[in-house]
Structures are given as C-alpha cells and as structure tokens.
Scaffold this motif. Structure first.
Motif, PDB file in Angstrom:
ATOM      1  N   VAL A 106       0.894  -1.309  -0.083  1.00 57.13           N
ATOM      2  CA  VAL A 106      -0.026  -0.064   0.309  1.00 57.13           C
ATOM      3  C   VAL A 106       0.986   1.253   0.074  1.00 57.13           C
ATOM      4  O   VAL A 106       0.396   2.195  -0.679  1.00 57.13           O
ATOM      5  CB  VAL A 106      -0.885  -0.030   1.161  1.00 57.13           C
ATOM      6  CG1 VAL A 106      -1.731   1.256   1.394  1.00 57.13           C
ATOM      7  CG2 VAL A 106      -2.056  -1.274   1.177  1.00 57.13           C
ATOM      8  N   ILE A 107       1.872   1.385   0.789  1.00 62.97           N
ATOM      9  CA  ILE A 107       2.964   2.268   0.864  1.00 62.97           C
ATOM     10  C   ILE A 107       3.513   2.513  -0.519  1.00 62.97           C
ATOM     11  O   ILE A 107       3.568   3.917  -0.940  1.00 62.97           O
ATOM     12  CB  ILE A 107       3.905   2.252   1.879  1.00 62.97           C
ATOM     13  CG1 ILE A 107       3.423   2.242   3.138  1.00 62.97           C
ATOM     14  CG2 ILE A 107       5.091   3.304   1.782  1.00 62.97           C
ATOM     15  CD1 ILE A 107       4.218   1.799   4.431  1.00 62.97           C
ATOM     16  N   LEU A 108       3.961   1.488  -1.352  1.00 67.39           N
ATOM     17  CA  LEU A 108       4.393   1.641  -2.515  1.00 67.39           C
ATOM     18  C   LEU A 108       3.304   2.310  -3.594  1.00 67.39           C
ATOM     19  O   LEU A 108       3.891   3.227  -4.387  1.00 67.39           O
ATOM     20  CB  LEU A 108       4.766   0.508  -3.066  1.00 67.39           C
ATOM     21  CG  LEU A 108       5.711   0.041  -4.399  1.00 67.39           C
ATOM     22  CD1 LEU A 108       6.770   1.119  -4.377  1.00 67.39           C
ATOM     23  CD2 LEU A 108       5.979  -1.116  -4.833  1.00 67.39           C
ATOM     24  N   CYS A 109       2.027   1.711  -3.437  1.00 69.04           N
ATOM     25  CA  CYS A 109       1.212   2.174  -4.333  1.00 69.04           C
ATOM     26  C   CYS A 109       0.893   3.930  -3.980  1.00 69.04           C
ATOM     27  O   CYS A 109       0.488   4.607  -4.874  1.00 69.04           O
ATOM     28  CB  CYS A 109      -0.171   1.647  -4.163  1.00 69.04           C
ATOM     29  SG  CYS A 109      -0.186  -0.185  -5.011  1.00 69.04           S
ATOM     30  N   PHE A 110       0.962   4.189  -2.831  1.00 66.98           N
ATOM     31  CA  PHE A 110       0.717   5.430  -2.515  1.00 66.98           C
ATOM     32  C   PHE A 110       1.877   6.414  -2.997  1.00 66.98           C
ATOM     33  O   PHE A 110       1.539   7.455  -3.369  1.00 66.98           O
ATOM     34  CB  PHE A 110       0.566   5.449  -0.836  1.00 66.98           C
ATOM     35  CG  PHE A 110       0.396   7.112  -0.366  1.00 66.98           C
ATOM     36  CD1 PHE A 110      -0.817   7.707  -0.369  1.00 66.98           C
ATOM     37  CD2 PHE A 110       1.651   7.939   0.118  1.00 66.98           C
ATOM     38  CE1 PHE A 110      -0.987   8.974   0.238  1.00 66.98           C
ATOM     39  CE2 PHE A 110       1.225   8.950   0.426  1.00 66.98           C
ATOM     40  CZ  PHE A 110      -0.081   9.662   0.653  1.00 66.98           C
ATOM     41  N   THR A 111       2.979   5.902  -2.907  1.00 65.88           N
ATOM     42  CA  THR A 111       4.256   6.665  -3.550  1.00 65.88           C
ATOM     43  C   THR A 111       4.068   6.865  -5.046  1.00 65.88           C
ATOM     44  O   THR A 111       4.277   7.930  -5.372  1.00 65.88           O
ATOM     45  CB  THR A 111       5.572   5.752  -3.293  1.00 65.88           C
ATOM     46  OG1 THR A 111       5.688   5.402  -1.957  1.00 65.88           O
ATOM     47  CG2 THR A 111       6.799   6.565  -3.865  1.00 65.88           C
TER      48      THR A 111
END
Length: 279
Positions: A231-236
């Motif tokens: 999820v953090i990678l997608c948000f980035t």
C-alpha cells in the motif's frame, strides 16, 4: 493469535489391575462414571487458553476396557489454544499453530506420552476454514526440563496457509487500478490545471481510504507486513504522479518568466532599427 477446534480427544493406557477373563467377552463398554473409580492420567493442554467438555445431554465420554487391561478413554472437547503468528509476510503468510499435550503432575517415570502409530491426528474431510487452508500436520514427542521438573509431552503443529483471494479482490486489484488511474493525468494537457489536480487529489484520497483505512481490524506486525509495504508503494506512485504535475507546472512558469525579458529587449530594439531605416 488464538485458534479454536472441536475435537474427539482419545487416550489409551494399560493398567494390569483391570485385567479380567471371560469366555464370551473381550471388551467391556463402561459408563463414564466408572472413571471415578480407576486411575486416569491428568492430561492437559500446555498452551490452552480456554477449553470445555461437552455435557449435553450427558458428559460426552466413553470408556472401553479390554481383557488385557487396556483402557481407551475418549471425550469430546472444544479447545482454544494460543498460536504465535509471524505477520511480516501477511497476507502471503504461512502459520504453524501448535497444540501441546502433557501431564500436569506426573514425571516421565510415571507417565510417558506417545503418539499412536499411523495417523494420530485426523481432520474430518468436511472441515474447511474461511481464511486458511491446511497444508500439513506434524507430530513430535518431547521430554523437556521445565520449572516443575522433567515433563513428557506431545506436540502437533497445524501448518496453515492464508487464502489470498479476498485480499486480491479487496486490496491488491483496486490499489493497482488506482495507481493506473493516476497515470491518466500524464495525457492531460499541462495547461489544464483543474483536471490534473482533480485526478491527483482524487486518487490519493481514494487510496488512503481504501488501502490504509481497510486494515484497521488487521493484527499489526512489529515492522510492518507485506500488505503495508504494498500500500505504501502504491501511495508513493500516486503521490509522485500528482507531484509530477507540480514540477511540470513550475518548470513551465520558469520558462515563461525566462523568455519575458528577451521579448521586451526585442520590442525595444525593433523601433530603433525601424528609425535607422527611415521608416
């Protein structure tokens, strides 16, 4: 970190004091009250949290006594036991849930526990789990030193793998589609600020609500799980797509401001050249 199961717990031991001889009977079926008059092992679950015996309509027990003194004791139990889980790979994790069985007071010189040959633990074919699937069952016979002395115990481990279909449909696929939607702004004209800002802000807020907000009821891992990092990678990616427009707009304005002095110089020199030519 707790699992529960409904099981038939069966124990077998030999007591030479209970031998008998008859011509036409080899096994006696006895009432559960017979257990109050003979010796029985004080077996308990070492990692149990809460367990109880089913008593409707009578205590769910049966006793079989063989002529050579072999006693078979079976009961129906509901057992809740602790299951330490490692959630760093959640939801792509595989867990090993143990069940430890041993004597509460007797040392190995008095009571030694051993698994029955063959398949000592059998799972009914109609048993299914909504979140996990069974991979394997392992067995161990352990004699270890504890605070109360040396103890003989049995350990079985249920190897479970988490089902991933729910997470693919609810988190992985929607988050990937939101990331793809954020890239649509790359094809929008850089001069169309409202459209690009609306796409960027909408995708960021949607990902925050869906990715981070949908994991409030999930057990937290100490260093973050695989789902957290996804999820953090997608948000980035989504945030970078919105920040890209800010950089493009800033550079665009910088180029415009940079060309303004040149235009003023050209406008000031043009009348002088025309005057020199006699226009």
């Amino acid at each position: 970190m707790i699992y529960s199961m409904d099981c038939y717990f069966r124990q077998t031991w030999w007591d030479p004091r209970l031998k008998f001889q008859t011509l036409d009977l080899d096994i006696l079926s006895l009432d559960w009250k017979f257990l109050q008059k003979v010796w029985t092992p004080d077996t308990y679950f070492l990692n149990g949290r809460y367990s109880y015996l089913h008593k409707v309509t009578v205590p769910n027990k049966f006793v079989r006594l063989r002529s050579d003194g072999q006693m078979k004791y079976s009961m129906r139990l509901t057992v809740q036991a602790s299951c330490p889980m490692l959630l760093r790979k959640y939801p792509l994790d595989t867990q090993s849930c143990p069940l430890e069985i041993g004597s509460f007071a007797y040392p190995p010189s008095d009571v030694t526990y051993k698994w029955n040959k063959g398949e000592p633990v059998i799972i009914a074919k109609d048993v299914t789990l909504s979140q996990y699937e069974f991979l394997n069952i392992t067995f161990e016979e352990i004699t270890k030193l504890t605070g109360g002395g040396i103890r003989s115990s049995l350990v079985t481990r249920f190897i479970l793998r988490r089902r991933r279909g729910y997470f693919i449909l609810q988190i992985y696929a929607p988050c990937a589609m939101i990331v793809g939607a954020s890239w649509v702004s790359f094809w929008i004209n850089s001069q169309d600020a409202p459209a690009r800002v609306a796409v960027g802000v909408t995708t960021v807020l949607t990902l925050v609500a869906m990715g981070f907000g949908g994991m409030t009821s999930i057990q937290r891992a100490t260093s973050g799980s695989a789902l957290d990092w996804f999820v953090i990678l997608c948000f980035t990616f989504v945030f970078a797509a919105m920040a890209e427009y800010a950089c493009v707009n800033l550079l665009d304005r910088y180029e415009i401001e940079k060309t303004k002095p040149k235009k003023r110089i050209q406008q000031n020199t043009l009348p002088k050249k025309m005057h020199q030519l006699g226009c």
